[in-house]
Write an enzyme that holds these catalytic residues in place. Structure first.
Site, PDB file in Angstrom:
ATOM      1  N   ASP A 162     -19.808  82.554 -35.463  1.00 25.10           N
ATOM      2  CA  ASP A 162     -19.110  82.724 -34.186  1.00 25.10           C
ATOM      3  C   ASP A 162     -18.314  81.458 -33.894  1.00 25.10           C
ATOM      4  O   ASP A 162     -18.787  80.334 -34.101  1.00 25.10           O
ATOM      5  CB  ASP A 162     -20.145  82.969 -33.073  1.00 25.10           C
ATOM      6  CG  ASP A 162     -19.498  83.451 -31.788  1.00 25.10           C
ATOM      7  OD1 ASP A 162     -19.488  84.671 -31.538  1.00 25.10           O
ATOM      8  OD2 ASP A 162     -18.934  82.583 -31.048  1.00 25.10           O
ATOM      9  N   ILE A 163     -17.047  81.661 -33.451  1.00 26.76           N
ATOM     10  CA  ILE A 163     -16.197  80.496 -33.150  1.00 26.76           C
ATOM     11  C   ILE A 163     -16.658  79.931 -31.788  1.00 26.76           C
ATOM     12  O   ILE A 163     -16.857  80.684 -30.825  1.00 26.76           O
ATOM     13  CB  ILE A 163     -14.710  80.897 -33.073  1.00 26.76           C
ATOM     14  CG1 ILE A 163     -14.299  81.611 -34.374  1.00 26.76           C
ATOM     15  CG2 ILE A 163     -13.816  79.692 -32.800  1.00 26.76           C
ATOM     16  CD1 ILE A 163     -12.908  82.228 -34.335  1.00 26.76           C
ATOM     17  N   ASN A 172      -7.806  81.424 -26.050  1.00 26.32           N
ATOM     18  CA  ASN A 172      -7.085  82.544 -25.423  1.00 26.32           C
ATOM     19  C   ASN A 172      -6.574  82.137 -24.049  1.00 26.32           C
ATOM     20  O   ASN A 172      -5.401  82.391 -23.714  1.00 26.32           O
ATOM     21  CB  ASN A 172      -8.018  83.739 -25.236  1.00 26.32           C
ATOM     22  CG  ASN A 172      -8.020  84.651 -26.448  1.00 26.32           C
ATOM     23  OD1 ASN A 172      -7.071  84.623 -27.230  1.00 26.32           O
ATOM     24  ND2 ASN A 172      -9.068  85.435 -26.603  1.00 26.32           N
ATOM     25  N   ASP A 184      -5.137  85.345 -31.582  1.00 27.48           N
ATOM     26  CA  ASP A 184      -5.094  86.208 -32.786  1.00 27.48           C
ATOM     27  C   ASP A 184      -4.794  85.370 -34.022  1.00 27.48           C
ATOM     28  O   ASP A 184      -5.399  85.562 -35.096  1.00 27.48           O
ATOM     29  CB  ASP A 184      -3.994  87.271 -32.635  1.00 27.48           C
ATOM     30  CG  ASP A 184      -4.445  88.408 -31.736  1.00 27.48           C
ATOM     31  OD1 ASP A 184      -5.626  88.407 -31.345  1.00 27.48           O
ATOM     32  OD2 ASP A 184      -3.617  89.304 -31.448  1.00 27.48           O
ATOM     33  N   GLU A 225     -14.699  87.415 -31.884  1.00 27.99           N
ATOM     34  CA  GLU A 225     -14.519  86.218 -32.705  1.00 27.99           C
ATOM     35  C   GLU A 225     -15.772  85.968 -33.522  1.00 27.99           C
ATOM     36  O   GLU A 225     -16.103  84.844 -33.868  1.00 27.99           O
ATOM     37  CB  GLU A 225     -14.183  84.988 -31.852  1.00 27.99           C
ATOM     38  CG  GLU A 225     -14.619  85.008 -30.407  1.00 27.99           C
ATOM     39  CD  GLU A 225     -16.142  85.010 -30.184  1.00 27.99           C
ATOM     40  OE1 GLU A 225     -16.680  86.143 -30.216  1.00 27.99           O
ATOM     41  OE2 GLU A 225     -16.744  83.948 -29.998  1.00 27.99           O
TER      42      GLU A 225
END
Ligand SMILES: Nc1nc2c(ncn2[C@@H]2O[C@H](COP(=O)(O)OP(=O)(O)OP(=O)(O)O)[C@@H](O)[C@H]2O)c(=O)[nH]1
Length: 515
Positions: free
Chosen positions: A389-390, A397, A406, A432
């Site tokens: 997971d980022i 965003n 994106d 993500e």
């Protein structure tokens, strides 16, 4: 067994070879059938020719009989001959008869001219040899004597010469029989005419039991003809017209024809000769030998052989053409099928992948994980699962917009993919979050891969809106050992480890599994 066809060459082998074999078989069958048909046609033609020659011979003999009869009719009415014969004036009769004989010989090929007394004794042989007084016991004379009417037929002379003889009873003006006049034509002349008309060589052979060797040899010498008593075991050649005596007819062919009623054949100097036989009977109906009809059928055979060669040649060309066309069609269909297959594969591939990152979709990942667990259950091996997971992705965003987010997701996906082996499966699990299945990996390997991914993202300068961003990842690891683990349990374990990694400060790897 079903053979798997992979390449174009496989398809061509599988389709063209049977086609070629089929075409060749077809050509062979048609060729052989045509060959047999043509042989039959040649045999038929030959039979027709033989029947034609036999009828022509019969016609010629009938015609000669009629001709001799007509001439005898005139001769019996000749007063000079009659007077000399009645007076038994041999010299006078010979003097009167000889000019007639010269004409008969020159115009009508007549070879025999006899005056016979009523007691069947020979009074005058106009032709050589000049023998007289001998009693004549031939069938034709007996018939003429018995019936008082003209009698005709083929007769074998004492010297083995086969002659058509016609005997007319001779009566004076009071109806008293004064004797017989006989005319004859050697059969050779008729055979010669037939040969020049039909091209068929005719040999008349008489069985040895009907002739005496010395007299036959003397007869042949007299008419200046080659003679060989021992040429055939049971027969002698009595009629062998010069014009039709083909020196190229092999002796073995004639020999075969004298000993069998079958058709004898031989190929001589590229020519095909066939010999048919037909029985030879004399005037009394007694079988005395056989006639051999030698025919050259090369022309018909050559014509038919050429036709067959043409047929086979055309068949080969058509066959080759068909194979070439089939080859083109197979190539075309194969390429078209391949295109379609490629399009389908591409479509399926696209359907399985996430549109943004090109990684496997979550449902595909779930299926793949299920299959992997089946595999390790069977192999009793291990498999690693990473949940990635980022960290603080929402900020990207929020700060730079969704499009930049994106773009970052795509970059992270590429970095993860670059850190794993081709057989490892990378999926976008959602938002993500990413997952990686590491087939065969134990705890240490999974940790090493996770670390490679973590550090590669940590070090990567993400360029967003002209600004370089630094991002980190949190990674949870779970390891499946052989059977007993479910996909849900494995994901749950990795998820919990990821959750712990987040809660303990992020940018880290947590594994609750032991190696
Ligand atoms: N640009 C973009 N953003 C996405 C996509 N899918 C999910 N997100 C965003 O990812 C963000 C996930 O945020 P959170 O779940 O709060 O997590 P986070 O900000 O990464 O923080 P932590 O995970 O707790 O470190 C949300 O803002 C989602 O809108 C996507 O396809 N494109």
């Amino acid at each position: 067994m079903v053979t798997k066809l992979n390449s174009l060459a496989d398809y061509k082998r599988a389709l063209l070879l049977p086609l070629a074999a089929g075409l060749l078989t077809l050509l062979l069958v048609v060729g052989v059938a045509e060959f047999l048909r043509e042989r039959r046609a040649i045999d038929e033609q030959r039979s027709i020719a033989v029947e034609g020659v036999k009828s022509a011979l019969k016609l010629a003999i009938d015609r000669d009989s009629d001709k001799l009869s007509g001439l005898l009719e005139l001769l019996t009415r000749n007063a000079d001959l009659q007077q000399a014969f009645v007076r038994r004036d041999f010299d006078e009769l010979r003097a009167v008869a000889q000019p007639y004989y010269a004409v008969l010989r020159a115009r009508h090929n007549i070879t025999h001219f006899y005056f016979i007394a009523p007691d069947r004794r020979m009074f005058l042989r106009v032709q050589a040899p000049e023998r007289r007084g001998d009693e004549i016991n031939r069938y034709t004379l007996s018939e003429a004597e018995r019936t008082g009417k003209p009698s005709a037929g083929l007769e074998l002379g004492p010297m083995g010469i086969f002659t058509l003889r016609v005997v007319h009873p001779w009566t004076d003006t009071s109806g008293q029989r004064i004797g017989y006049i006989e005319l004859g034509i050697e059969i050779d002349r008729t055979l010669e005419q037939l040969h020049s008309l039909t091209g068929v060589s005719l040999y008349s052979l008489v069985e040895k039991k009907h002739v005496q060797r010395e007299r036959w040899e003397a007869g042949m010498r007299m008419i200046g003809r080659n003679h060989d008593w021992d040429r055939f075991p049971d027969h002698v050649v009595v009629g062998r017209p010069e014009g039709s005596d083909r020196t190229d007819v092999p002796h073995r062919l004639l020999l075969a024809a004298t000993s069998s009623t079958e058709v004898a054949r031989a190929r001589v100097a590229a020519r095909s000769l066939v010999v048919e036989t037909t029985p030879l009977s004399d005037a009394s109906g007694r079988s005395v030998g056989r006639m051999l009809l030698v025919m050259d059928v090369s022309a018909s055979e050559d014509r038919y052989d050429r036709a067959i060669a043409l047929l086979v040649g055309a068949g080969l060309l058509i066959g080759l053409g068909t194979l070439l066309i089939a080859d083109r069609v197979i190539t075309h269909v194969y390429l078209r099928l391949n295109e379609t297959r490629q399009e389908r594969d591409d479509y399926l591939e696209r359907a399985e992948r996430d549109a943004l990152t090109g990684l496997l979709r979550q449902d595909v990942f779930m299926r793949a994980l299920h299959n992997e667990l089946q595999r390790i259950r069977h192999d009793d091996s291990t498999s690693g699962l990473l949940m990635i997971d980022i960290d603080f992705f929402k900020r990207v965003n929020d700060t730079y917009g969704h499009r930049s987010g994106d773009h970052v997701l795509q970059s992270v996906a590429r970095l993860i993919r670059d850190c794993v082996r081709p057989q490892d499966l990378v999926a976008r699990y959602g938002g993500e979050e990413f997952t990686v299945i590491l087939p065969g990996a134990g705890h240490d390997t999974a940790w090493a891969v996770a670390e490679r991914i973590r550090s590669s993202v940590e070090q990567f300068p993400f360029l967003v809106d002209g600004t370089t961003l630094k991002l980190t990842l949190s990674i949870g690891i779970s390891i499946a050992h052989g059977g007993g683990t479910t996909t849900e349990a494995l994901i749950r374990t990795a998820d919990r480890a990821l959750y712990d990694a987040k809660n303990s400060g992020r940018n880290r790897i947590i594994s609750h599994a032991r190696s």
